[in-house]
Design a protein around this motif. Structure first.
Motif, PDB file in Angstrom:
ATOM      1  N   ALA A   1      46.342  38.695  45.738  1.00 21.33           N
ATOM      2  CA  ALA A   1      45.899  40.233  45.378  1.00 21.33           C
ATOM      3  C   ALA A   1      44.823  40.974  45.582  1.00 21.33           C
ATOM      4  N   PHE A   2      45.036  42.166  46.857  1.00 22.80           N
ATOM      5  CA  PHE A   2      44.420  42.999  47.373  1.00 22.80           C
ATOM      6  C   PHE A   2      44.932  44.128  48.269  1.00 22.80           C
ATOM      7  N   ASN A   3      44.034  45.223  47.847  1.00 21.99           N
ATOM      8  CA  ASN A   3      44.303  46.073  48.382  1.00 21.99           C
ATOM      9  C   ASN A   3      44.521  46.755  50.094  1.00 21.99           C
ATOM     10  N   LYS A   4      45.958  46.848  50.958  1.00 25.35           N
ATOM     11  CA  LYS A   4      46.552  46.865  51.838  1.00 25.35           C
ATOM     12  C   LYS A   4      45.337  48.112  52.495  1.00 25.35           C
ATOM     13  N   THR A   5      45.173  48.981  52.056  1.00 21.55           N
ATOM     14  CA  THR A   5      44.226  50.018  52.836  1.00 21.55           C
ATOM     15  C   THR A   5      42.977  50.047  53.072  1.00 21.55           C
ATOM     16  N   ASP A   6      42.254  49.306  52.317  1.00 21.76           N
ATOM     17  CA  ASP A   6      40.514  48.499  52.728  1.00 21.76           C
ATOM     18  C   ASP A   6      40.400  47.165  52.557  1.00 21.76           C
ATOM     19  N   ASN A   7      41.703  46.775  51.895  1.00 19.21           N
ATOM     20  CA  ASN A   7      41.222  45.594  52.398  1.00 19.21           C
ATOM     21  C   ASN A   7      40.849  43.913  51.095  1.00 19.21           C
ATOM     22  N   THR A   8      40.356  45.184  50.222  1.00 24.09           N
ATOM     23  CA  THR A   8      39.583  44.523  49.017  1.00 24.09           C
ATOM     24  C   THR A   8      40.395  43.320  47.907  1.00 24.09           C
ATOM     25  N   LEU A   9      39.277  42.533  48.207  1.00 25.30           N
ATOM     26  CA  LEU A   9      40.119  41.093  46.964  1.00 25.30           C
ATOM     27  C   LEU A   9      40.060  41.460  45.628  1.00 25.30           C
ATOM     28  N   TYR A  10      40.612  41.146  44.979  1.00 27.01           N
ATOM     29  CA  TYR A  10      40.250  41.004  43.553  1.00 27.01           C
ATOM     30  C   TYR A  10      40.328  39.907  42.524  1.00 27.01           C
ATOM     31  N   THR A  11      39.435  39.625  42.029  1.00 27.11           N
ATOM     32  CA  THR A  11      39.486  38.672  41.619  1.00 27.11           C
ATOM     33  C   THR A  11      41.424  38.250  40.163  1.00 27.11           C
ATOM     34  N   VAL A  12      41.394  37.092  40.517  1.00 27.69           N
ATOM     35  CA  VAL A  12      42.742  37.593  39.663  1.00 27.69           C
ATOM     36  C   VAL A  12      42.311  35.446  38.358  1.00 27.69           C
ATOM     37  N   ALA A  13      42.611  35.902  37.312  1.00 32.67           N
ATOM     38  CA  ALA A  13      42.264  34.811  36.331  1.00 32.67           C
ATOM     39  C   ALA A  13      43.579  35.327  35.232  1.00 32.67           C
ATOM     40  N   ASP A  14      43.541  33.443  34.449  1.00 32.28           N
ATOM     41  CA  ASP A  14      44.367  33.122  33.996  1.00 32.28           C
ATOM     42  C   ASP A  14      44.611  34.341  32.462  1.00 32.28           C
ATOM     43  N   SER A  15      45.526  34.622  32.081  1.00 34.53           N
ATOM     44  CA  SER A  15      44.833  35.370  31.104  1.00 34.53           C
ATOM     45  C   SER A  15      45.301  34.703  29.190  1.00 34.53           C
ATOM     46  N   GLY A  16      45.683  34.006  29.873  1.00 39.60           N
ATOM     47  CA  GLY A  16      46.180  32.993  28.403  1.00 39.60           C
ATOM     48  C   GLY A  16      47.458  32.643  27.554  1.00 39.60           C
ATOM     49  N   ALA A  17      48.029  33.713  28.804  1.00 43.66           N
ATOM     50  CA  ALA A  17      49.218  34.305  27.796  1.00 43.66           C
ATOM     51  C   ALA A  17      50.618  33.981  28.790  1.00 43.66           C
ATOM     52  N   THR A  18      52.436  33.354  28.138  1.00 42.36           N
ATOM     53  CA  THR A  18      52.973  33.857  28.692  1.00 42.36           C
ATOM     54  C   THR A  18      52.905  34.624  30.761  1.00 42.36           C
ATOM     55  N   ASP A  19      53.777  34.171  31.446  1.00 39.18           N
ATOM     56  CA  ASP A  19      54.264  34.563  32.579  1.00 39.18           C
ATOM     57  C   ASP A  19      53.229  35.655  32.596  1.00 39.18           C
ATOM     58  N   VAL A  20      51.572  35.771  32.529  1.00 36.61           N
ATOM     59  CA  VAL A  20      50.572  37.485  32.024  1.00 36.61           C
ATOM     60  C   VAL A  20      49.489  36.429  33.514  1.00 36.61           C
ATOM     61  N   VAL A  21      49.270  37.107  33.721  1.00 32.42           N
ATOM     62  CA  VAL A  21      47.656  36.728  34.644  1.00 32.42           C
ATOM     63  C   VAL A  21      47.347  38.486  34.937  1.00 32.42           C
ATOM     64  N   THR A  22      45.622  38.520  35.205  1.00 34.70           N
ATOM     65  CA  THR A  22      45.111  39.433  35.161  1.00 34.70           C
ATOM     66  C   THR A  22      44.242  40.064  36.458  1.00 34.70           C
ATOM     67  N   LEU A  23      44.093  40.980  36.672  1.00 35.65           N
ATOM     68  CA  LEU A  23      43.107  41.039  37.777  1.00 35.65           C
ATOM     69  C   LEU A  23      41.601  42.199  37.374  1.00 35.65           C
ATOM     70  N   THR A  24      40.437  41.558  37.707  1.00 35.19           N
ATOM     71  CA  THR A  24      39.592  42.088  37.961  1.00 35.19           C
ATOM     72  C   THR A  24      39.128  43.089  38.565  1.00 35.19           C
ATOM     73  N   GLY A  25      38.663  43.998  38.652  1.00 32.54           N
ATOM     74  CA  GLY A  25      37.612  45.593  39.731  1.00 32.54           C
ATOM     75  C   GLY A  25      39.100  46.504  39.960  1.00 32.54           C
ATOM     76  N   VAL A  26      40.469  46.342  39.242  1.00 23.15           N
ATOM     77  CA  VAL A  26      41.253  47.378  39.828  1.00 23.15           C
ATOM     78  C   VAL A  26      41.985  48.140  38.962  1.00 23.15           C
ATOM     79  N   ASN A  27      42.502  48.833  38.856  1.00 24.24           N
ATOM     80  CA  ASN A  27      43.097  50.072  37.577  1.00 24.24           C
ATOM     81  C   ASN A  27      44.870  50.317  38.598  1.00 24.24           C
ATOM     82  N   LEU A  28      45.285  49.530  37.894  1.00 26.15           N
ATOM     83  CA  LEU A  28      47.249  49.978  38.196  1.00 26.15           C
ATOM     84  C   LEU A  28      47.700  50.664  38.124  1.00 26.15           C
ATOM     85  N   ALA A  29      46.873  51.023  37.177  1.00 28.65           N
ATOM     86  CA  ALA A  29      48.031  52.563  36.959  1.00 28.65           C
ATOM     87  C   ALA A  29      48.360  53.350  37.518  1.00 28.65           C
TER      88      ALA A  29
END
Length: 407
Positions: A243-271
């Motif tokens: 996962a990354f930001n297409k405007t400034d090329n920032t790469l986000y950390t992708v982590a397994d949340s432990g739940a089915t069909d769910v992962v979390t991104l560190t350092g980003v607010n998706l709202a």
């Protein structure tokens, strides 16, 4: 028409106001008199005698017909075009002549687009593999062309077709532990060959994913609403998500949340953030063919010099608007005399990766080869989400024989 062998007419192809009919060993033209096409005026004229595949249907690409030819364990691709002062004779050029064993297996499907200057080939080996032929014509001359191979992040490819310059295809993905085609789920995706897509399998969060929607249920948590996107309860799949930001090329950390069909991104607010791109990691690579010095032959063609010894001294790769590129020179394991040489460009030749808004550079990357030309394997690769645009390459070769010495 007059031929000396039994001929089965297999595949008719409309081309340039006429009908070209392919048999397994020849190509015929359906001609007619001034009175129009009628049973009494129709006739077959022999246009050329090229062996061709009876499985893959030839396709018209601009002013040529592209067809396949089967060989032992591999295939070749030809371009056929009218020649001379009459439209009743054809010539064909082998556009895969320099890669005689690269296209593995029998070609089963050919698709082409003159807008994209691309031919896509699918074979009966490699369920998720496509062979790509890209070319550039200047007037009537072909000044540049190259072959490559795509191994997609799917288990099967179920056909494909060009619409304008986009190649649409249906990908099959195994669900869970399933290994059969019947248990696959299928998604419709497309490829563009104009270097504008960041990732082939990526999707902006502001749009629907292929076959399903990607949403978030917390400021930094991604949820796959169904199994049509590769965020799922599968550790191997989740490890491949980027996962990354297409405007400034920032790469986000992708982590397994432990739940089915769910992962979390560190350092980003998706709202409300529509600049986040999520996709599957993959390695894009290009392998150079073996380099030879060529000389003119009696028939006017260029032939490789195979006598004596040819040494590849170095290779230099030229790139444009590029952020990350790795050049690797490797040797067969049985030689066991030299380790692989790896040189990486990461936005600054001083070393070290650049975070955030990483600049794109136009420059070159040179690495030493210093080995016999047919020994090393030279590859260019990138396993990141960053941009790579290769514009050319140069080699320095030295040939030594008893009669002459050529640099």
């Amino acid at each position: 028409y007059s031929v000396t062998t039994i001929t089965y007419l297999n595949l008719p192809i409309p081309f340039s106001n006429q009908l070209v009919i392919f048999s397994d060993r020849a190509q015929f033209l359906l001609t007619q008199g001034n009175q129009g096409l009628m049973p009494s005026t129709a006739a077959l004229s022999l246009g050329s005698s090229y062996e061709n595949s009876t499985i893959a249907r030839p396709v018209v690409n601009d002013n040529t017909i592209v067809f396949a030819q089967e060989k032992s364990g591999a295939s070749a691709l030809y371009e056929m075009y009218p020649t001379g002062n009459t439209e009743l004779s054809f010539e064909a050029a082998n556009i895969s002549e320099h890669i005689p064993s690269y296209i593995s297996g029998k070609i089963v499907k050919i698709e082409a687009s003159s807008l994209a200057s691309t031919v896509v080939v699918q074979t009966d080996t490699g369920d998720n593999t496509l062979y790509i032929y890209r070319y550039y014509n200047q007037g009537k001359n072909r000044v540049q062309s190259a072959w490559s191979k795509y191994e997609l992040a799917s288990d099967y490819i179920k056909g494909g077709h060009f619409i304008s310059d986009k190649f649409h295809l249906i990908e099959g993905h195994h669900d869970g532990s399933s290994t059969t085609v019947a248990d696959c789920h299928w998604i419709l995706t497309y490829m563009k060959f104009d270097n504008t897509d960041s990732l082939t399998n990526s999707v902006d969060l502001s749009f629907n994913a292929p076959g399903g929607s990607v949403t978030y249920d917390a400021p930094n948590t991604l949820v796959a609403m169904d199994n049509d996107f590769d965020i799922r309860d599968n550790a191997a799949r989740k490890a491949k998500i980027v996962a990354f930001n297409k405007t400034d090329n920032t790469l986000y950390t992708v982590a397994d949340s432990g739940a089915t069909d769910v992962v979390t991104l560190t350092g980003v607010n998706l709202a409300g953030n529509t600049n986040i791109v999520v996709g599957l990691k993959f390695t894009a690579s290009y392998e150079f063919s073996k380099q030879y010095i060529k000389r003119g032959s009696a028939d006017g063609k260029q032939t490789a010099i195979t006598d004596g010894r040819t040494t590849n001294k170095w290779v230099e790769v030229f790139f444009n608007d590029t952020q990350h590129l790795t050049a690797t020179v490797s040797f067969p394991t049985e030689t066991d005399f030299r380790a692989s040489s790896v040189k990486t460009y990461t936005g600054s030749f001083a070393g070290g990766g650049v975070t955030g808004d990483q600049p794109s550079e136009t420059s070159s990357l040179r690495t030493s080869v210093a080995a016999r030309n047919d020994l090393p394997t030279i590859t260019l690769s990138s396993a990141t989400h960053q941009t790579v645009t290769i514009t050319g390459a140069a080699f320095e070769l030295m040939h030594t024989s008893r009669a002459s010495r050529t640099n």
